[in-house]
Design an enzyme around this catalytic site. Structure first.
Site, PDB file in Angstrom:
ATOM      1  N   ALA A  62       2.928 -18.821  17.585  1.00 11.90           N
ATOM      2  CA  ALA A  62       3.004 -17.556  18.309  1.00 11.90           C
ATOM      3  C   ALA A  62       1.706 -16.809  18.051  1.00 11.90           C
ATOM      4  CB  ALA A  62       4.181 -16.744  17.788  1.00 11.90           C
ATOM      5  N   GLY A 122       5.516 -21.546  16.458  1.00  6.78           N
ATOM      6  CA  GLY A 122       6.055 -21.557  17.823  1.00  6.78           C
ATOM      7  C   GLY A 122       5.567 -22.744  18.638  1.00  6.78           C
ATOM      8  N   GLU A 172       7.854 -25.405  17.790  1.00  8.18           N
ATOM      9  CA  GLU A 172       9.142 -25.055  18.416  1.00  8.18           C
ATOM     10  C   GLU A 172       9.146 -25.432  19.898  1.00  8.18           C
ATOM     11  OE1 GLU A 172      11.296 -21.563  16.574  1.00  8.18           O
ATOM     12  OE2 GLU A 172       9.231 -20.829  16.516  1.00  8.18           O
TER      13      GLU A 172
HETATM   14  N1  DAK Z   1      -2.338 -16.492  16.785  1.00  4.41           N
HETATM   15  C1  DAK Z   1      -3.460 -15.835  17.200  1.00  4.41           C
HETATM   16  N2  DAK Z   1      -4.701 -16.366  17.102  1.00  4.41           N
HETATM   17  C2  DAK Z   1      -4.823 -17.590  16.537  1.00  4.41           C
HETATM   18  C3  DAK Z   1      -3.696 -18.314  16.064  1.00  4.41           C
HETATM   19  C4  DAK Z   1      -2.399 -17.714  16.221  1.00  4.41           C
HETATM   20  N3  DAK Z   1      -1.285 -18.347  15.850  1.00  4.41           N
HETATM   21  N4  DAK Z   1      -4.136 -19.481  15.553  1.00  4.41           N
HETATM   22  C5  DAK Z   1      -5.474 -19.487  15.688  1.00  4.41           C
HETATM   23  N5  DAK Z   1      -5.902 -18.337  16.287  1.00  4.41           N
HETATM   24  C6  DAK Z   1      -7.256 -17.955  16.626  1.00  4.41           C
HETATM   25  C7  DAK Z   1      -8.034 -17.544  15.374  1.00  4.41           C
HETATM   26  O1  DAK Z   1      -7.769 -16.201  15.048  1.00  4.41           O
HETATM   27  C8  DAK Z   1      -9.462 -17.771  15.833  1.00  4.41           C
HETATM   28  O2  DAK Z   1      -9.842 -16.694  16.659  1.00  4.41           O
HETATM   29  P1  DAK Z   1     -11.331 -16.069  16.575  1.00  4.41           P
HETATM   30  O3  DAK Z   1     -11.488 -15.599  15.179  1.00  4.41           O
HETATM   31  O4  DAK Z   1     -12.240 -17.238  16.907  1.00  4.41           O
HETATM   32  O5  DAK Z   1     -11.315 -14.977  17.599  1.00  4.41           O
HETATM   33  C9  DAK Z   1      -9.357 -19.005  16.723  1.00  4.41           C
HETATM   34  O6  DAK Z   1      -7.978 -19.094  17.109  1.00  4.41           O
HETATM   35  C10 DAK Z   1      -9.735 -20.286  15.997  1.00  4.41           C
HETATM   36  O7  DAK Z   1      -8.967 -20.342  14.827  1.00  4.41           O
HETATM   37  P2  DAK Z   1      -9.598 -20.614  13.381  1.00  4.41           P
HETATM   38  O8  DAK Z   1     -10.979 -20.088  13.288  1.00  4.41           O
HETATM   39  O9  DAK Z   1      -8.612 -20.141  12.361  1.00  4.41           O
HETATM   40  O10 DAK Z   1      -9.686 -22.227  13.400  1.00  4.41           O
HETATM   41  P3  DAK Z   1      -9.626 -23.208  12.156  1.00  4.41           P
HETATM   42  O11 DAK Z   1      -9.986 -24.548  12.702  1.00  4.41           O
HETATM   43  O12 DAK Z   1     -10.425 -22.674  11.004  1.00  4.41           O
HETATM   44  O13 DAK Z   1      -8.103 -23.212  11.689  1.00  4.41           O
HETATM   45  C11 DAK Z   1      -5.700 -23.299  12.042  1.00  4.41           C
HETATM   46  C12 DAK Z   1      -7.122 -23.732  12.548  1.00  4.41           C
HETATM   47  C13 DAK Z   1      -4.691 -23.746  13.110  1.00  4.41           C
HETATM   48  C14 DAK Z   1      -5.408 -24.012  10.739  1.00  4.41           C
HETATM   49  C15 DAK Z   1      -5.688 -21.753  11.849  1.00  4.41           C
HETATM   50  O14 DAK Z   1      -6.172 -21.144  13.041  1.00  4.41           O
HETATM   51  C16 DAK Z   1      -4.333 -21.216  11.567  1.00  4.41           C
HETATM   52  O15 DAK Z   1      -3.820 -21.335  10.444  1.00  4.41           O
HETATM   53  N6  DAK Z   1      -3.716 -20.582  12.567  1.00  4.41           N
HETATM   54  C17 DAK Z   1      -2.431 -19.925  12.424  1.00  4.41           C
HETATM   55  C18 DAK Z   1      -1.355 -20.940  12.351  1.00  4.41           C
HETATM   56  C19 DAK Z   1      -0.017 -20.322  12.159  1.00  4.41           C
HETATM   57  O16 DAK Z   1       0.305 -19.730  11.102  1.00  4.41           O
HETATM   58  N7  DAK Z   1       0.844 -20.442  13.171  1.00  4.41           N
HETATM   59  C20 DAK Z   1       2.195 -20.023  13.082  1.00  4.41           C
HETATM   60  C21 DAK Z   1       2.250 -18.631  13.595  1.00  4.41           C
HETATM   61  S1  DAK Z   1       3.840 -17.938  13.268  1.00  4.41           S
HETATM   62  C22 DAK Z   1       9.243 -14.748  17.318  1.00  4.41           C
HETATM   63  C23 DAK Z   1       9.593 -16.068  17.432  1.00  4.41           C
HETATM   64  C24 DAK Z   1       8.756 -17.048  16.920  1.00  4.41           C
HETATM   65  C25 DAK Z   1       7.620 -16.708  16.277  1.00  4.41           C
HETATM   66  C26 DAK Z   1       7.261 -15.379  16.190  1.00  4.41           C
HETATM   67  C27 DAK Z   1       8.066 -14.407  16.711  1.00  4.41           C
HETATM   68  N8  DAK Z   1      10.093 -13.759  17.829  1.00  4.41           N
HETATM   69  C28 DAK Z   1      11.386 -14.155  18.169  1.00  4.41           C
HETATM   70  C29 DAK Z   1       9.698 -12.410  17.962  1.00  4.41           C
HETATM   71  C30 DAK Z   1       6.765 -17.752  15.770  1.00  4.41           C
HETATM   72  C31 DAK Z   1       5.872 -17.467  14.828  1.00  4.41           C
HETATM   73  C32 DAK Z   1       4.753 -18.337  14.598  1.00  4.41           C
HETATM   74  O17 DAK Z   1       4.448 -19.255  15.333  1.00  4.41           O
END
Ligand code: DAK
Length: 260
Positions: free
Chosen positions: A65, A111, A114
């Site tokens: 997400a 997400g 998911e």
């Molecule tokens: N959201 C927003 N931006 C993201 C992102 C994300 N999930 N993942 C990556 N980006 C963006 C980064 O901020 C970066 O943007 P800039 O700084 O270049 O502007 C760009 O994508 C490239 O990312 P990185 O520089 O971090 O790239 P790396 O190769 O160094 O790292 C990575 C890749 C995938 C390991 C890292 O980006 C990372 O850890 N990303 C986050 C992964 C994560 O934690 N995903 C799970 C999110 S929680 C809900 C229902 C479901 C959910 C939420 C609410 N409701 C019912 C309300 C679900 C929640 C989730 O999915």
């Protein structure tokens, strides 16, 4: 028409690519709504037999997400409403009247995993990484991911993956049954297309009945699921396609399906 996704049609196949590569295809609310619209569009198109969902670019299927949007949620009521309003799209994919294949071409996190778990079948590239890291953000998976994962890998392994937030490789996901095949990145889409066509070329009422049985059956006691199996089986034996399939076998020719 769509800003955050690409939707292509290739004969009987549709390919939906989440297209926000600068954010590693993270799902903001607008993207999820567009996915919902595209699913409606494809579901209503009788020429389409299968849908592949993938991520644009080289690096990610979907990295979760959009964390910046979650950061702006200000109350539990707003969080729950967001969950309820967008949950429908994931359930819509799971219940869709076509076969759905997730082609996981890189990060499938939170997400993103998911979304893939809502599909019928998952294939991944060797460099894919999968995980549900929500606990690291103070959350749990909010679009059915933990529960769908539990039904695939069992309760203890689902707890392990959800409570550690650990990222696993494509090979580990294959071992656990989360993905069904793994291919080199450059072969992934060709193999996903091949798989979609293989299923798409099988008897359409039979594949639809199989999907319905396995979806509904996983939510029922076995005894009730067996009754559903018997009803669906009976229904299929009376179709023209069953007559055609069995006759074609006996005549040593390829069947021609009518979907009737
Ligand atoms: N959201 C927003 N931006 C993201 C992102 C994300 N999930 N993942 C990556 N980006 C963006 C980064 O901020 C970066 O943007 P800039 O700084 O270049 O502007 C760009 O994508 C490239 O990312 P990185 O520089 O971090 O790239 P790396 O190769 O160094 O790292 C990575 C890749 C995938 C390991 C890292 O980006 C990372 O850890 N990303 C986050 C992964 C994560 O934690 N995903 C799970 C999110 S929680 C809900 C229902 C479901 C959910 C939420 C609410 N409701 C019912 C309300 C679900 C929640 C989730 O999915």
């Amino acid at each position: 028409m769509y800003e955050n996704i690409l939707l292509e049609r290739e004969d009987s196949l549709a390919i939906l690519s989440v297209n926000r590569p600068k954010a590693l295809n993270a799902l903001n609310a607008a993207t999820i709504r567009e996915i919902g619209q595209a699913i409606d569009e494809i579901a209503a198109d009788s020429a389409i037999r299968a849908l592949i969902i993938t991520g644009a670019g080289e690096k990610a299927f979907v990295a979760g997400a959009d964390i910046s949007e979650i950061n702006h949620i200000t109350s539990s009521m707003q969080g729950m409403q967001t969950s309820q309003s967008l949950h429908g799209v994931f359930d819509q994919i799971a219940a869709m009247n076509k076969v759905t294949i997730a082609a996981i071409n890189g990060y499938a996190l939170g997400g993103g995993l998911e979304l893939a778990l809502g599909c019928d079948i998952r294939v991944a590239s060797t460099n894919a990484q999968l995980g549900l890291p929500e606990v690291n953000l103070g959350l749990i998976p909010g679009w059915g991911g933990a529960l769908r994962l539990q039904r695939i890998v069992g309760t203890s392994m689902a707890k392990y993956l959800v409570m550690t937030g650990e990222r696993i490789s494509a090979d580990e996901a294959l071992r656990l049954g989360i993905v069904q095949k793994v291919y080199p990145a450059e072969e992934l889409m060709a193999e996903a297309r091949k798989l979609a066509l293989t299923i798409g070329n099988n008897a359409p009422l039979a594949t639809a009945a199989a999907k319905r049985l396995l979806n509904a059956g996983s939510e029922m006691p076995l005894r009730d699921a067996i009754q559903l199996e018997q009803a669906l089986f009976g229904h299929l034996t009376a179709t023209e396609d069953c007559k055609e399939g069995t006759t074609a076998f006996l005549e040593r020719r390829k069947p021609e399906w009518q979907g009737k």
